[in-house]
Scaffold this active site. Structure first.
Site, PDB file in Angstrom:
ATOM      1  N   HIS A  52      83.925  66.715  49.395  1.00  0.00           N
ATOM      2  CA  HIS A  52      84.396  66.463  50.751  1.00  0.00           C
ATOM      3  C   HIS A  52      83.675  65.234  51.296  1.00  0.00           C
ATOM      4  CE1 HIS A  52      85.867  70.821  51.722  1.00  0.00           C
ATOM      5  NE2 HIS A  52      86.315  70.370  50.566  1.00  0.00           N
ATOM      6  N   GLU A  54      82.103  64.748  54.018  1.00  0.00           N
ATOM      7  CA  GLU A  54      80.783  65.052  54.574  1.00  0.00           C
ATOM      8  C   GLU A  54      79.721  65.179  53.486  1.00  0.00           C
ATOM      9  OE1 GLU A  54      83.657  67.704  57.075  1.00  0.00           O
ATOM     10  OE2 GLU A  54      83.650  66.771  55.101  1.00  0.00           O
ATOM     11  N   CYS A  82      84.160  72.180  57.313  1.00  0.00           N
ATOM     12  CA  CYS A  82      84.399  73.514  56.751  1.00  0.00           C
ATOM     13  C   CYS A  82      83.052  74.240  56.614  1.00  0.00           C
ATOM     14  CB  CYS A  82      85.087  73.382  55.394  1.00  0.00           C
ATOM     15  SG  CYS A  82      83.990  72.776  54.085  1.00  0.00           S
ATOM     16  N   CYS A  85      80.530  72.425  54.189  1.00  0.00           N
ATOM     17  CA  CYS A  85      79.940  71.215  54.756  1.00  0.00           C
ATOM     18  C   CYS A  85      79.001  71.556  55.915  1.00  0.00           C
ATOM     19  CB  CYS A  85      81.034  70.265  55.206  1.00  0.00           C
ATOM     20  SG  CYS A  85      82.011  69.621  53.819  1.00  0.00           S
TER      21      CYS A  85
END
Length: 154
Positions: A52, A54, A82, A85
């Site tokens: 991701h 992040e 999410c 993260c």
């Protein structure tokens, strides 16, 4: 520099993800008013569910700082983080998270849950939601609208 300035940078990262046929999420990490890391979703490209924006941005920021602790940093991200993260953000001790589009079904910064300020964890992160929300949301909506088009419409 304003939150909008740094969110525009995150949106440019999300556009890179969009162009690569990834879910368009972009992130930047800021320390002392300067961007120290930029990233975009690369889950499909790297065949890695943890890739991701992040997570990639945090790894790059840790390398830039020379420490896993990011206590004096702010993460700007186009979509609410999410749970994975958000957990990483807490563990890295990021001071603040600024996001654009909320995720009421899966967000962990106040959408579906709030891991960033969970009372029993060792760190709580300041949250600033809704920065450039319409721009961030429309990019995500356009991406998924294109994904749902029948092949005959392409």
């Amino acid at each position: 520099m304003t939150d909008e300035h740094f969110m525009q940078d995150a949106i440019r990262q999300a556009a890179k993800a969009y162009e690569a046929d990834e879910v368009p999420v972009g992130a930047v990490v800021v320390r002392n008013g300067a961007v120290i890391a930029r990233a975009w979703n690369q889950v499909e490209l790297l065949k890695d569910a943890t890739a991701h924006a992040e997570m990639i941005a945090l790894t790059a920021a840790e390398a830039a700082v020379g420490d896993w602790r990011l206590t004096d940093c702010t993460l700007y991200v186009t979509k609410e983080p999410c749970p994975m993260c958000a957990g990483a953000l807490v563990h890295c001790r990021v001071d603040r998270v600024v996001f654009g589009a909320a995720d009421p079904k899966g967000g962990a910064a106040g959408g579906a849950m709030n891991l960033l300020q969970f009372p029993t964890l060792n760190h709580q992160t300041e949250i600033t939601p809704g920065v450039m929300e319409n721009d961030c949301r429309s990019m995500l909506q356009n991406f998924f609208k294109e994904k749902r088009k029948p092949a005959s419409d392409l």
